[in-house]
Design a protein around this motif. Structure first.
Motif, short mmCIF file in Angstrom:
data_model
loop_
_atom_site.label_atom_id
_atom_site.label_comp_id
_atom_site.label_asym_id
_atom_site.label_seq_id
_atom_site.Cartn_x
_atom_site.Cartn_y
_atom_site.Cartn_z
N ARG A 57 57.73 -85.76 -29.44
CA ARG A 57 57.35 -84.43 -29.44
C ARG A 57 57.75 -83.59 -30.61
O ARG A 57 57.38 -82.15 -30.87
CB ARG A 57 57.94 -83.58 -28.11
CG ARG A 57 57.62 -83.86 -26.90
CD ARG A 57 58.62 -83.46 -25.71
NE ARG A 57 58.57 -82.06 -25.54
CZ ARG A 57 59.61 -81.39 -25.20
NH1 ARG A 57 60.52 -82.09 -24.65
NH2 ARG A 57 59.58 -80.01 -25.16
N VAL A 58 58.35 -84.23 -31.62
CA VAL A 58 58.79 -83.60 -32.89
C VAL A 58 57.41 -83.06 -33.71
O VAL A 58 57.75 -81.76 -34.22
CB VAL A 58 59.51 -84.57 -33.70
CG1 VAL A 58 59.50 -84.06 -35.23
CG2 VAL A 58 60.83 -85.11 -33.36
N ALA A 59 56.39 -83.86 -33.83
CA ALA A 59 55.36 -83.10 -34.46
C ALA A 59 54.97 -81.66 -34.05
O ALA A 59 54.38 -80.72 -34.58
CB ALA A 59 54.25 -84.09 -34.66
N ARG A 60 54.72 -81.91 -32.63
CA ARG A 60 54.33 -80.59 -31.81
C ARG A 60 55.20 -79.33 -32.09
O ARG A 60 54.95 -78.21 -32.45
CB ARG A 60 54.07 -80.70 -30.40
CG ARG A 60 53.88 -79.57 -29.73
CD ARG A 60 52.71 -78.60 -30.14
NE ARG A 60 52.25 -77.55 -29.35
CZ ARG A 60 51.53 -76.56 -29.84
NH1 ARG A 60 50.66 -76.57 -30.76
NH2 ARG A 60 51.21 -75.61 -28.80
N LEU A 61 56.39 -79.85 -32.07
CA LEU A 61 57.66 -78.47 -32.18
C LEU A 61 57.72 -78.02 -33.56
O LEU A 61 57.90 -76.77 -33.70
CB LEU A 61 59.02 -79.24 -31.69
CG LEU A 61 58.89 -79.23 -30.15
CD1 LEU A 61 60.30 -80.18 -29.72
CD2 LEU A 61 59.16 -78.34 -29.42
N ARG A 62 57.36 -79.01 -34.56
CA ARG A 62 57.53 -78.43 -35.89
C ARG A 62 56.27 -77.78 -36.16
O ARG A 62 56.37 -76.50 -37.01
CB ARG A 62 57.40 -79.82 -36.78
CG ARG A 62 58.49 -80.60 -37.13
CD ARG A 62 58.12 -81.82 -37.83
NE ARG A 62 59.69 -82.40 -38.10
CZ ARG A 62 59.70 -83.66 -38.65
NH1 ARG A 62 58.41 -84.14 -39.01
NH2 ARG A 62 60.87 -84.19 -38.72
N GLU A 63 55.15 -77.89 -35.54
CA GLU A 63 54.01 -76.91 -35.61
C GLU A 63 54.35 -75.54 -35.11
O GLU A 63 53.70 -74.51 -35.58
CB GLU A 63 52.81 -77.63 -34.72
CG GLU A 63 52.21 -78.69 -35.53
CD GLU A 63 50.97 -79.21 -34.51
OE1 GLU A 63 50.72 -78.85 -33.63
OE2 GLU A 63 50.21 -80.20 -35.15
N LEU A 64 55.27 -75.45 -34.12
CA LEU A 64 55.52 -74.23 -33.42
C LEU A 64 56.44 -73.67 -34.48
O LEU A 64 57.06 -72.56 -34.03
CB LEU A 64 55.93 -74.31 -32.14
CG LEU A 64 55.02 -75.01 -31.11
CD1 LEU A 64 55.54 -75.42 -29.83
CD2 LEU A 64 53.71 -74.04 -30.94
N GLY A 65 57.17 -74.19 -35.33
CA GLY A 65 58.24 -73.57 -36.14
C GLY A 65 59.62 -74.09 -35.51
O GLY A 65 60.52 -73.34 -36.01
N VAL A 66 59.87 -74.81 -34.81
CA VAL A 66 61.02 -75.12 -34.15
C VAL A 66 61.88 -76.23 -35.05
O VAL A 66 61.48 -77.02 -35.50
CB VAL A 66 60.97 -75.78 -32.72
CG1 VAL A 66 62.42 -76.31 -32.01
CG2 VAL A 66 60.23 -74.91 -31.69
#
Length: 574
Positions: A204-213
């Motif tokens: 889930r790292v890639a998706r969370l990075r896209e969200l700015g997390v």
């Protein structure tokens, strides 16, 4: 003005010398005008095509506008990956381009507006350098061009902060996970559904990075914390930089509390009924798809559903007119498919009407009925009830049945029709099947949000749903599910006992020289116990799915648990 004479000389139809001269003059003028006004330079055209492709994420079209040397240095796969990485760093969601300006000093400037999740709109100018002359002019690409405003030698970077995590509430406003401690006055009942926080899992790292997390943030790993992760995390804030130059800044913004569909009393009843037993319990509102309670591994543990799947097989047989309320079947202890005996539980002899065969869960009837239905129609019936489909709930397992061309022979189809073979389901899935029948054959999208607007999809004729509902009432009145009966309430249900390993005793005919071994005692850990139900049958308010892993017979262990949950849930929602 050019004057053309109407006089002719020579043969008929040949233009006069004056006409020829005049036409030639016009042609020269037109050519001269075209040359002067023949559209923007090649560089501007390529710049326009490049940014237009960028706005739609067409990386191959962007790559085609580069110089040969740039394309060789950055193959398409790497080129696209670098653009995706830059968009992820900036939390970019869309690009809007202005009109490319004229070429000056080998550079075409293009104003760009980048919409981002974390920084709002970022307005910057993209500087596209060109090499080559005329039609050979192409973009002399370098890595800084993956985001506008980044100069050569600079890197796109960000530093991010999260706001306070929002609270998750029950439908009545009771906190389920609140504050820094994520506590709840419901104690264990809330803990069972709220879930855990922890470092982002790799997938889930890639998706969370896209969200700015930020990579070191605590995120929802399970339960409601994961399901509502994007709702409760709020909007991250921070700084977007190109080297030391600040491109954009924002302040973290907390999200409002999220109100779930979980009913505190129903949730407590489900958790208490399951206790320490392995398995899961799911409770739904049939006419809205709202999930009122989840205990244990209700939406994550996949197990063979056993005879609860006969709700699907019966529906498919009725829909395809392979059976009717007038159908009857011989009373027998087993049925033969592909030369193999499919036996009834405990060697029981059963049959008779379709209603009684369903009430007593006769494998000898439903395995051959499933084989007649065939793989295509059986799979279609299962998928109508939600098998092989993403439930739209993060972390929820997908209940499955093999594709029609993968199930196998008649024996495999018959085994699938009684919930064995390679059929897998969760307690939530079987509660959803029961809820669909309760809602008159309309399947509602499942949701964990309070006051959801139902999105029904008709998957059964209303008449078929009424017949199945009536037969499910017979299961509780006179069949295998009498332990789920509630005084004064019409309960419709279906038991299931799924074999985890063969429980059949070897056939043996006594003879003077043959000594038959004594039958092995039943081991309850050899089977999963299931029960799916709804009540009141006439005007359903609650649907429930119960799975007790390696815990015996559905009618003996799962049905009483379902009765306990139904009783408390009806009281809570009455």
């Amino acid at each position: 003005m050019v004057v053309v004479s109407s006089r002719h000389s020579g043969s008929l139809g040949r233009p006069s010398p004056i006409f020829v001269v005049a036409f030639s003059a016009i042609a020269l003028v037109v050519v001269f005008v075209i040359v002067l006004t023949g559209g923007p330079p090649v560089e501007q055209q390529r710049a326009e095509r490049f940014v237009a492709a960028w706005t739609r994420g067409d990386y191959p079209a962007m790559h085609a506008e580069l110089t040969r040397a740039a394309r060789a240095a950055r193959p398409l796969a790497r080129f696209a990956a670098e653009y995706r990485q830059a968009a992820s760093i900036a939390t970019a969601t869309a690009f809007r381009a202005g009109e490319p300006r004229k070429l000056e000093h080998g550079i075409v400037r293009v104003p760009l507006t980048v919409s981002t999740r974390a920084f709002g709109e970022v307005r910057v100018t993209l500087r596209l350098p060109f090499a080559g002359d005329g039609d050979d002019a192409r973009i002399a690409w370098s890595q800084n061009l993956t985001f506008p405003g980044v100069q050569r030698g600079q890197r796109l970077e960000r530093s991010m902060r999260l706001p306070r995590r929002a609270d998750i509430l029950a439908r009545d406003g009771t906190p389920l996970a609140a504050g820094e401690e994520r506590g709840s006055p419901l104690g264990a009942a809330a803990t069972a559904i709220a879930g855990q926080l922890g470092p982002p899992p790799a997938e889930r790292v890639a998706r969370l990075r896209e969200l700015g997390v930020p990579d070191d943030a605590q995120v929802g790993l399970t339960g409601l914390e994961r399901i509502f992760q994007e709702d409760v995390a709020g909007r991250p804030g921070g700084t977007l930089r190109a080297g030391a130059h600040v491109l954009a800044q924002s302040t973290p913004r907390a999200a409002p509390a999220v109100r779930s569909s979980i009913d505190p009393q129903v949730q407590r009843a489900a958790v208490e009924a399951l206790g320490a037993l392995p398995g899961g319990i799911a409770v739904l509102r049939p006419h809205t798809g709202e999930i009122l309670g989840l205990a244990g591994a209700a939406f994550s543990s996949l197990q063979p559903p056993g005879s609860t799947f006969k709700m699907v097989t019966l529906s498919g047989a009725l829909e395809n007119r392979l059976a009717s309320q007038h159908s009857t079947y011989p009373a027998q202890t087993s049925a033969s498919l592909e030369g193999v005996e499919v036996k009834n539980a405990n060697g029981e002899s059963c049959g008779g009407t379709l209603r009684l065969s369903f009430a007593h869960s006769c494998n000898s009837v439903f395995a051959p009925l499933g084989a007649r239905l065939g793989p295509g129609r059986l799979v279609k019936a299962a998928e109508a009830f939600g098998f092989n489909q993403d439930l739209g709930i993060p972390g929820a397992a997908t209940s499955t049945i093999p594709r029609a061309d993968e199930i196998g022979d008649a024996l495999a189809v018959g085994s699938s029709a009684i919930g064995q073979g390679r059929v897998q389901a969760t307690a939530l899935q079987m509660a959803w099947v029961a809820a669909t029948i309760a809602a008159g054959g309309r399947r509602m999208a499942l949701t964990l949000r309070a006051d959801a607007r139902p999105r029904p999809k008709r998957v059964l004729r209303a008449a078929t749903a009424r017949i199945v509902r009536s037969y499910m009432e017979s299961v509780v009145q006179v069949g295998t599910g009498v332990a789920a009966a509630i005084p004064g309430v019409r309960v419709a249900g279906k038991t299931g006992t799924a074999e985890l390993k063969s429980t059949s005793q070897p056939d043996c005919t006594p003879a003077p020289e043959v000594e038959c071994p004594a039958p092995e005692p039943d081991d309850p850990t050899d089977t999963d116990a299931w029960f799916a139900a709804f009540a009141p049958a006439g005007r359903p308010r609650i649907a429930v799915g119960v799975l007790l892993i390696a815990n015996g017979v559905g009618g003996d262990t799962a049905a009483p648990v379902a009765r306990q949950v139904l009783t408390a849930s009806l009281k809570a929602t009455g």
